[in-house]
Scaffold this motif. Structure first.
Motif, PDB file in Angstrom:
ATOM      1  N   VAL A 198       6.440 -18.013  -6.877  1.00 53.89           N
ATOM      2  CA  VAL A 198       6.114 -16.626  -6.562  1.00 53.89           C
ATOM      3  C   VAL A 198       5.103 -16.133  -7.588  1.00 53.89           C
ATOM      4  N   SER A 199       4.089 -15.411  -7.115  1.00 56.02           N
ATOM      5  CA  SER A 199       3.065 -14.872  -8.003  1.00 56.02           C
ATOM      6  C   SER A 199       2.603 -13.532  -7.463  1.00 56.02           C
ATOM      7  N   ARG A 200       1.913 -12.782  -8.291  1.00 52.17           N
ATOM      8  CA  ARG A 200       1.414 -11.474  -7.860  1.00 52.17           C
ATOM      9  C   ARG A 200       0.127 -11.141  -8.593  1.00 52.17           C
ATOM     10  N   ASP A 201      -0.641 -10.264  -7.952  1.00 54.78           N
ATOM     11  CA  ASP A 201      -1.842  -9.719  -8.560  1.00 54.78           C
ATOM     12  C   ASP A 201      -1.795  -8.208  -8.342  1.00 54.78           C
ATOM     13  N   ASN A 202      -1.449  -7.471  -9.369  1.00 58.34           N
ATOM     14  CA  ASN A 202      -1.293  -6.030  -9.217  1.00 58.34           C
ATOM     15  C   ASN A 202      -2.630  -5.321  -9.009  1.00 58.34           C
ATOM     16  N   THR A 203      -3.721  -5.973  -9.366  1.00 58.87           N
ATOM     17  CA  THR A 203      -5.031  -5.352  -9.112  1.00 58.87           C
ATOM     18  C   THR A 203      -5.366  -5.379  -7.623  1.00 58.87           C
ATOM     19  N   LYS A 204      -4.720  -6.303  -6.903  1.00 58.09           N
ATOM     20  CA  LYS A 204      -4.945  -6.432  -5.463  1.00 58.09           C
ATOM     21  C   LYS A 204      -3.738  -5.965  -4.644  1.00 58.09           C
ATOM     22  N   ASN A 205      -2.683  -5.535  -5.327  1.00 55.39           N
ATOM     23  CA  ASN A 205      -1.437  -5.124  -4.645  1.00 55.39           C
ATOM     24  C   ASN A 205      -0.915  -6.238  -3.736  1.00 55.39           C
ATOM     25  N   MET A 206      -0.899  -7.443  -4.274  1.00 56.17           N
ATOM     26  CA  MET A 206      -0.507  -8.613  -3.478  1.00 56.17           C
ATOM     27  C   MET A 206       0.554  -9.435  -4.200  1.00 56.17           C
ATOM     28  N   VAL A 207       1.435 -10.021  -3.405  1.00 54.16           N
ATOM     29  CA  VAL A 207       2.404 -11.007  -3.883  1.00 54.16           C
ATOM     30  C   VAL A 207       2.344 -12.200  -2.928  1.00 54.16           C
ATOM     31  N   TRP A 208       2.529 -13.390  -3.492  1.00 52.88           N
ATOM     32  CA  TRP A 208       2.498 -14.609  -2.705  1.00 52.88           C
ATOM     33  C   TRP A 208       3.745 -15.453  -2.971  1.00 52.88           C
ATOM     34  N   LEU A 209       4.132 -16.176  -1.966  1.00 56.78           N
ATOM     35  CA  LEU A 209       5.191 -17.161  -2.130  1.00 56.78           C
ATOM     36  C   LEU A 209       4.633 -18.498  -1.641  1.00 56.78           C
ATOM     37  N   GLN A 210       4.356 -19.383  -2.587  1.00 55.84           N
ATOM     38  CA  GLN A 210       3.861 -20.714  -2.260  1.00 55.84           C
ATOM     39  C   GLN A 210       5.053 -21.643  -2.088  1.00 55.84           C
ATOM     40  N   MET A 211       5.072 -22.349  -0.987  1.00 55.75           N
ATOM     41  CA  MET A 211       6.184 -23.233  -0.679  1.00 55.75           C
ATOM     42  C   MET A 211       5.659 -24.629  -0.396  1.00 55.75           C
ATOM     43  N   VAL A 212       6.176 -25.594  -1.103  1.00 50.97           N
ATOM     44  CA  VAL A 212       5.766 -26.979  -0.888  1.00 50.97           C
ATOM     45  C   VAL A 212       6.988 -27.821  -0.574  1.00 50.97           C
ATOM     46  N   ASN A 213       6.725 -29.010  -0.021  1.00 47.72           N
ATOM     47  CA  ASN A 213       7.795 -29.930   0.327  1.00 47.72           C
ATOM     48  C   ASN A 213       8.879 -29.230   1.148  1.00 47.72           C
ATOM     49  N   LEU A 214       8.463 -28.532   2.178  1.00 44.82           N
ATOM     50  CA  LEU A 214       9.408 -27.771   2.989  1.00 44.82           C
ATOM     51  C   LEU A 214      10.319 -28.688   3.787  1.00 44.82           C
ATOM     52  N   ARG A 215      11.529 -28.195   4.001  1.00 45.09           N
ATOM     53  CA  ARG A 215      12.571 -28.949   4.692  1.00 45.09           C
ATOM     54  C   ARG A 215      12.933 -28.270   6.000  1.00 45.09           C
ATOM     55  N   PRO A 216      13.386 -29.014   6.987  1.00 48.81           N
ATOM     56  CA  PRO A 216      13.736 -28.392   8.281  1.00 48.81           C
ATOM     57  C   PRO A 216      14.764 -27.269   8.155  1.00 48.81           C
ATOM     58  N   GLU A 217      15.688 -27.420   7.233  1.00 50.68           N
ATOM     59  CA  GLU A 217      16.718 -26.397   7.070  1.00 50.68           C
ATOM     60  C   GLU A 217      16.179 -25.100   6.457  1.00 50.68           C
ATOM     61  N   GLU A 218      14.913 -25.113   6.074  1.00 52.04           N
ATOM     62  CA  GLU A 218      14.311 -23.900   5.538  1.00 52.04           C
ATOM     63  C   GLU A 218      13.610 -23.080   6.618  1.00 52.04           C
ATOM     64  N   THR A 219      13.760 -23.503   7.839  1.00 55.63           N
ATOM     65  CA  THR A 219      13.300 -22.694   8.963  1.00 55.63           C
ATOM     66  C   THR A 219      14.058 -21.374   8.957  1.00 55.63           C
ATOM     67  N   SER A 259       0.847  -1.190   0.000  1.00 54.57           N
ATOM     68  CA  SER A 259       0.000   0.000   0.000  1.00 54.57           C
ATOM     69  C   SER A 259       0.878   1.235   0.000  1.00 54.57           C
ATOM     70  N   GLY A 260       0.306   2.317  -0.506  1.00 55.91           N
ATOM     71  CA  GLY A 260       1.000   3.589  -0.426  1.00 55.91           C
ATOM     72  C   GLY A 260       1.953   3.897  -1.563  1.00 55.91           C
ATOM     73  N   PHE A 261       1.989   3.027  -2.583  1.00 55.04           N
ATOM     74  CA  PHE A 261       2.863   3.300  -3.717  1.00 55.04           C
ATOM     75  C   PHE A 261       2.343   2.577  -4.952  1.00 55.04           C
ATOM     76  N   ALA A 262       2.932   2.915  -6.094  1.00 58.84           N
ATOM     77  CA  ALA A 262       2.515   2.309  -7.362  1.00 58.84           C
ATOM     78  C   ALA A 262       3.123   0.917  -7.468  1.00 58.84           C
ATOM     79  N   PHE A 263       2.460  -0.031  -6.870  1.00 57.54           N
ATOM     80  CA  PHE A 263       2.978  -1.396  -6.727  1.00 57.54           C
ATOM     81  C   PHE A 263       3.367  -2.002  -8.067  1.00 57.54           C
TER      82      PHE A 263
END
Length: 115
Positions: free
Chosen positions: A69-90, A24-28
């Motif tokens: 990683v994905s984004r929707d500029n109409t909603k000013n949103m970005v997402w990071l979907q993570m699957v098969n997570l590993r303990p070292e990714e804590t 918010s607050g800028f031209a995303f």
């Protein structure tokens, strides 16, 4: 210029999480967005990035094929979907929006991968 993250938490190894970054607050739509993670005592690591209009994405070798990683500029949103997570990714995961001249950071969100 404001980024607010959500979606962290604890998940078992092999599990999935989706992180969100709300702008918010800028031209995303003028900003590319990068996702980093930082483990305790280690340097910040770039894991994924997406171009301003979302046509181009890049991933680090350790996460390629498991993170999206994905984004929707109409909603000013970005997402990071993570699957098969590993303990070292804590780590604390952070989003950054930047034009190269102007930069904003999210507050960070903790991801814990543990049995």
């Amino acid at each position: 210029v404001h980024l607010v993250q959500s979606g962290g938490g604890t998940v078992q190894p092999g599990g999935s999480l989706t992180l969100s970054c709300a702008a918010s607050g800028f031209a995303f739509e003028d900003y590319r967005v990068l996702w980093y993670r930082q483990r305790p005592g280690e340097e910040r690591e770039l894991v994924a990035q997406i171009s301003a209009v979302g046509r181009s994405t890049l991933y680090s070798d350790p996460v390629r094929g498991r993170f999206t990683v994905s984004r929707d500029n109409t909603k000013n949103m970005v997402w990071l979907q993570m699957v098969n997570l590993r303990p070292e990714e804590t780590a604390i995961y952070l989003c950054q929006a930047t034009t190269g001249l102007d930069t904003a950071w999210g507050q960070g969100t903790q991801v814990t991968v543990s049995a």
